[in-house]
Design a protein around this motif. Structure first.
Motif, PDB file in Angstrom:
ATOM      1  N   GLU A 201       0.374   3.546  -6.466  1.00  0.00           N
ATOM      2  CA  GLU A 201       1.554   2.957  -5.849  1.00  0.00           C
ATOM      3  C   GLU A 201       2.652   4.003  -5.751  1.00  0.00           C
ATOM      4  O   GLU A 201       2.947   4.702  -6.732  1.00  0.00           O
ATOM      5  CB  GLU A 201       2.028   1.747  -6.657  1.00  0.00           C
ATOM      6  CG  GLU A 201       1.005   0.617  -6.681  1.00  0.00           C
ATOM      7  CD  GLU A 201       1.387  -0.515  -7.604  1.00  0.00           C
ATOM      8  OE1 GLU A 201       1.767  -1.582  -7.105  1.00  0.00           O
ATOM      9  OE2 GLU A 201       1.299  -0.314  -8.829  1.00  0.00           O
ATOM     10  N   GLU A 204       6.609   1.622  -1.304  1.00  0.00           N
ATOM     11  CA  GLU A 204       5.940   0.520  -0.622  1.00  0.00           C
ATOM     12  C   GLU A 204       4.476   0.824  -0.312  1.00  0.00           C
ATOM     13  O   GLU A 204       3.752  -0.060   0.146  1.00  0.00           O
ATOM     14  CB  GLU A 204       6.680   0.188   0.678  1.00  0.00           C
ATOM     15  CG  GLU A 204       8.095  -0.344   0.455  1.00  0.00           C
ATOM     16  CD  GLU A 204       8.781  -0.710   1.753  1.00  0.00           C
ATOM     17  OE1 GLU A 204       8.187  -0.454   2.831  1.00  0.00           O
ATOM     18  OE2 GLU A 204       9.901  -1.260   1.706  1.00  0.00           O
ATOM     19  N   GLU A 241      -7.803 -11.606  -8.627  1.00  0.00           N
ATOM     20  CA  GLU A 241      -6.490 -11.107  -9.046  1.00  0.00           C
ATOM     21  C   GLU A 241      -6.071  -9.892  -8.234  1.00  0.00           C
ATOM     22  O   GLU A 241      -4.936  -9.831  -7.725  1.00  0.00           O
ATOM     23  CB  GLU A 241      -6.529 -10.734 -10.529  1.00  0.00           C
ATOM     24  CG  GLU A 241      -5.226 -10.116 -11.017  1.00  0.00           C
ATOM     25  CD  GLU A 241      -5.281  -9.716 -12.482  1.00  0.00           C
ATOM     26  OE1 GLU A 241      -4.387  -8.954 -12.922  1.00  0.00           O
ATOM     27  OE2 GLU A 241      -6.217 -10.155 -13.190  1.00  0.00           O
ATOM     28  N   GLU A 244      -5.451 -10.545  -4.348  1.00  0.00           N
ATOM     29  CA  GLU A 244      -4.146 -11.172  -4.132  1.00  0.00           C
ATOM     30  C   GLU A 244      -3.021 -10.164  -4.340  1.00  0.00           C
ATOM     31  O   GLU A 244      -2.041 -10.137  -3.576  1.00  0.00           O
ATOM     32  CB  GLU A 244      -3.987 -12.377  -5.068  1.00  0.00           C
ATOM     33  CG  GLU A 244      -4.905 -13.545  -4.713  1.00  0.00           C
ATOM     34  CD  GLU A 244      -4.771 -14.704  -5.685  1.00  0.00           C
ATOM     35  OE1 GLU A 244      -3.980 -14.571  -6.657  1.00  0.00           O
ATOM     36  OE2 GLU A 244      -5.445 -15.727  -5.480  1.00  0.00           O
ATOM     37  N   TYR A 245      -3.148  -9.332  -5.354  1.00  0.00           N
ATOM     38  CA  TYR A 245      -2.142  -8.304  -5.616  1.00  0.00           C
ATOM     39  C   TYR A 245      -2.025  -7.365  -4.414  1.00  0.00           C
ATOM     40  O   TYR A 245      -0.921  -7.043  -3.950  1.00  0.00           O
ATOM     41  CB  TYR A 245      -2.537  -7.511  -6.861  1.00  0.00           C
ATOM     42  CG  TYR A 245      -1.517  -6.486  -7.302  1.00  0.00           C
ATOM     43  CD1 TYR A 245      -0.477  -6.833  -8.149  1.00  0.00           C
ATOM     44  CD2 TYR A 245      -1.610  -5.159  -6.874  1.00  0.00           C
ATOM     45  CE1 TYR A 245       0.454  -5.897  -8.564  1.00  0.00           C
ATOM     46  CE2 TYR A 245      -0.680  -4.214  -7.271  1.00  0.00           C
ATOM     47  CZ  TYR A 245       0.346  -4.583  -8.121  1.00  0.00           C
ATOM     48  OH  TYR A 245       1.281  -3.649  -8.519  1.00  0.00           O
ATOM     49  N   TYR A 247      -3.054  -7.860  -1.248  1.00  0.00           N
ATOM     50  CA  TYR A 247      -2.567  -8.538  -0.046  1.00  0.00           C
ATOM     51  C   TYR A 247      -1.037  -8.565  -0.036  1.00  0.00           C
ATOM     52  O   TYR A 247      -0.407  -8.292   0.982  1.00  0.00           O
ATOM     53  CB  TYR A 247      -3.092  -9.974   0.023  1.00  0.00           C
ATOM     54  CG  TYR A 247      -4.581 -10.111   0.206  1.00  0.00           C
ATOM     55  CD1 TYR A 247      -5.332  -9.125   0.824  1.00  0.00           C
ATOM     56  CD2 TYR A 247      -5.243 -11.257  -0.240  1.00  0.00           C
ATOM     57  CE1 TYR A 247      -6.714  -9.263   0.983  1.00  0.00           C
ATOM     58  CE2 TYR A 247      -6.606 -11.410  -0.074  1.00  0.00           C
ATOM     59  CZ  TYR A 247      -7.338 -10.412   0.537  1.00  0.00           C
ATOM     60  OH  TYR A 247      -8.684 -10.566   0.698  1.00  0.00           O
ATOM     61  N   ASN A 248      -0.447  -8.905  -1.165  1.00  0.00           N
ATOM     62  CA  ASN A 248       1.007  -8.985  -1.245  1.00  0.00           C
ATOM     63  C   ASN A 248       1.678  -7.629  -1.074  1.00  0.00           C
ATOM     64  O   ASN A 248       2.833  -7.551  -0.644  1.00  0.00           O
ATOM     65  CB  ASN A 248       1.428  -9.607  -2.582  1.00  0.00           C
ATOM     66  CG  ASN A 248       1.093 -11.083  -2.676  1.00  0.00           C
ATOM     67  OD1 ASN A 248       1.053 -11.777  -1.668  1.00  0.00           O
ATOM     68  ND2 ASN A 248       0.827 -11.564  -3.874  1.00  0.00           N
ATOM     69  N   ARG A 249       0.953  -6.544  -1.410  1.00  0.00           N
ATOM     70  CA  ARG A 249       1.488  -5.197  -1.240  1.00  0.00           C
ATOM     71  C   ARG A 249       1.117  -4.587   0.107  1.00  0.00           C
ATOM     72  O   ARG A 249       1.505  -3.472   0.411  1.00  0.00           O
ATOM     73  CB  ARG A 249       0.950  -4.275  -2.349  1.00  0.00           C
ATOM     74  CG  ARG A 249       1.468  -4.536  -3.746  1.00  0.00           C
ATOM     75  CD  ARG A 249       2.965  -4.282  -3.883  1.00  0.00           C
ATOM     76  NE  ARG A 249       3.388  -3.032  -3.287  1.00  0.00           N
ATOM     77  CZ  ARG A 249       3.460  -1.855  -3.917  1.00  0.00           C
ATOM     78  NH1 ARG A 249       3.118  -1.782  -5.189  1.00  0.00           N
ATOM     79  NH2 ARG A 249       3.877  -0.771  -3.305  1.00  0.00           N
ATOM     80  N   GLN A 250       0.318  -5.319   0.916  1.00  0.00           N
ATOM     81  CA  GLN A 250      -0.263  -4.768   2.151  1.00  0.00           C
ATOM     82  C   GLN A 250      -0.958  -3.437   1.832  1.00  0.00           C
ATOM     83  O   GLN A 250      -0.765  -2.419   2.509  1.00  0.00           O
ATOM     84  CB  GLN A 250       0.784  -4.611   3.246  1.00  0.00           C
ATOM     85  CG  GLN A 250       1.366  -5.944   3.712  1.00  0.00           C
ATOM     86  CD  GLN A 250       2.101  -5.842   5.041  1.00  0.00           C
ATOM     87  OE1 GLN A 250       2.035  -4.841   5.735  1.00  0.00           O
ATOM     88  NE2 GLN A 250       2.781  -6.914   5.415  1.00  0.00           N
ATOM     89  N   ASN A 267      -2.889  -7.550   5.294  1.00  0.00           N
ATOM     90  CA  ASN A 267      -1.536  -8.065   5.113  1.00  0.00           C
ATOM     91  C   ASN A 267      -1.539  -9.201   4.095  1.00  0.00           C
ATOM     92  O   ASN A 267      -2.578  -9.517   3.498  1.00  0.00           O
ATOM     93  CB  ASN A 267      -0.914  -8.502   6.450  1.00  0.00           C
ATOM     94  CG  ASN A 267      -1.660  -9.666   7.098  1.00  0.00           C
ATOM     95  OD1 ASN A 267      -2.417 -10.396   6.436  1.00  0.00           O
ATOM     96  ND2 ASN A 267      -1.448  -9.868   8.384  1.00  0.00           N
ATOM     97  N   GLU A 268      -0.381  -9.830   3.898  1.00  0.00           N
ATOM     98  CA  GLU A 268      -0.265 -10.864   2.878  1.00  0.00           C
ATOM     99  C   GLU A 268      -1.073 -12.114   3.199  1.00  0.00           C
ATOM    100  O   GLU A 268      -1.300 -12.955   2.322  1.00  0.00           O
ATOM    101  CB  GLU A 268       1.216 -11.235   2.665  1.00  0.00           C
ATOM    102  CG  GLU A 268       1.899 -11.850   3.873  1.00  0.00           C
ATOM    103  CD  GLU A 268       2.409 -10.809   4.869  1.00  0.00           C
ATOM    104  OE1 GLU A 268       3.041 -11.221   5.865  1.00  0.00           O
ATOM    105  OE2 GLU A 268       2.163  -9.596   4.653  1.00  0.00           O
ATOM    106  N   ARG A 269      -1.542 -12.247   4.445  1.00  0.00           N
ATOM    107  CA  ARG A 269      -2.392 -13.386   4.830  1.00  0.00           C
ATOM    108  C   ARG A 269      -3.878 -13.025   4.800  1.00  0.00           C
ATOM    109  O   ARG A 269      -4.700 -13.754   5.336  1.00  0.00           O
ATOM    110  CB  ARG A 269      -1.991 -13.876   6.225  1.00  0.00           C
ATOM    111  CG  ARG A 269      -0.564 -14.432   6.299  1.00  0.00           C
ATOM    112  CD  ARG A 269      -0.233 -14.970   7.683  1.00  0.00           C
ATOM    113  NE  ARG A 269      -0.307 -13.907   8.701  1.00  0.00           N
ATOM    114  CZ  ARG A 269       0.686 -13.046   8.939  1.00  0.00           C
ATOM    115  NH1 ARG A 269       1.809 -13.103   8.219  1.00  0.00           N
ATOM    116  NH2 ARG A 269       0.564 -12.127   9.873  1.00  0.00           N
TER     117      ARG A 269
END
Length: 288
Positions: A201, A204, A241, A244-245, A247-250, A267-269
């Motif tokens: 990371e 962004e 886990e 989902e992590y 997706y939220n971070r793209q 993406n987040e979807r």
């Protein structure tokens, strides 16, 4: 060689070998009618799998993610059984990039199964010797213990000739290790008890290397676990886990085994918004 820039990190995929395994084993209890739509199979129900390490260049240091099939670790019988159609060109790939094996600072091992660890060493004048003498080899303590003391099931994939030459280079960790700023190895278990993923990371920007929790793009579904997994329920929970992590971070998801994609970004979807495809160009073959 395909490349991807993620924040400060530059990733380059090397040629680590190719094998072919039964599609049913790679997708476990998932019906072929479902997985075959997402990943091609041949007439023998075999699917193509790469074993391609990633060169990760970060802050002036060179890391590898896993190490490939190696060049002299498989017998003729194993080449047949594992469907190996090409062995490793990792040193040649690095040479093309102007990187010597001595310039590798660290190797991030998701786990130590033969198809990930055989490229750490090769035959020398007095037996097997390390290929990357200046690298720290990172793995979980659980994985390193099983590597040296495999059980009746894992003895077929944890080989002494893969760990003995490099044991002086190994650094283990328990739950999580920050290798460099923003670069973490995280113990998940699942595929093996000591399996780890890699998360980077930088602001962004993010990539997640799921190892064999998601070996190909077709394994995105959190319920699709391998028959090879020692702890498939753990694989499912950990994948849920970390998908989902991401997706939220793209985040980008990078692959070691996928024959068609090097990386995919969601993406987040959970929709694919970018991808790095593998250039399917055959440059030669190498066997023992």
């Amino acid at each position: 060689m395909e490349k991807l820039q993620v924040g400060r990190a530059e990733l380059t995929w090397l040629r680590g070998g190719v094998n072919h395994l039964d599609g049913g084993a790679m997708f476990g209890v998932v019906p072929k009618a479902l997985w075959a739509r997402k990943y091609p199979t041949d007439e023998k129900n075999l699917i193509e799998l790469r074993t391609d390490p990633i060169l990760l260049q970060l802050d002036g240091r060179n890391y590898l993610i896993d190490s490939g099939l190696g060049i002299d670790k498989l017998s003729e019988k194993q080449i047949r059984n594992f469907g190996a159609s090409e062995l490793s060109f990792v040193e040649e790939s690095l040479s093309e990039l102007g990187v010597e094996p001595t310039a590798i600072d660290g190797i991030l091992m998701t786990h130590l199964h033969f198809d990930h660890a055989s490229g750490l060493s090769k035959k020398g004048k007095e037996g097997y010797e390390t290929i990357f003498p200046n690298a720290i080899i990172y793995t979980t303590a659980i994985e390193w213990e099983e590597m040296r003391h495999p059980n009746i099931r894992s003895v077929n994939t944890y080989w002494e000739r893969n760990w003995r030459p490099i044991e002086h280079q190994v650094e283990t960790f328990a739950d999580e290790l920050e290798v460099a700023k923003g670069l973490r190895m995280i113990h998940t278990g699942g595929h093996s008890e000591g399996h780890a993923i890699i998360v980077f990371e930088d602001g962004e920007d993010c990539f997640i290397h799921m190892g064999d929790l998601m070996p190909t793009n077709a394994h995105e579904n959190k319920l699709w676990a391998l028959a090879y997994d020692d702890y498939p329920v753990t694989s499912v929970h950990e994948k849920q886990e970390w998908m989902e992590y991401g997706y939220n971070r793209q985040a980008w998801y990078t692959f070691y085994h996928d024959a068609y994609y090097r990386a995919i970004r969601f993406n987040e979807r959970a929709e694919r918004i970018d991808a790095v495809e593998r250039a399917r160009v055959l440059k030669g073959e190498r066997f023992n």
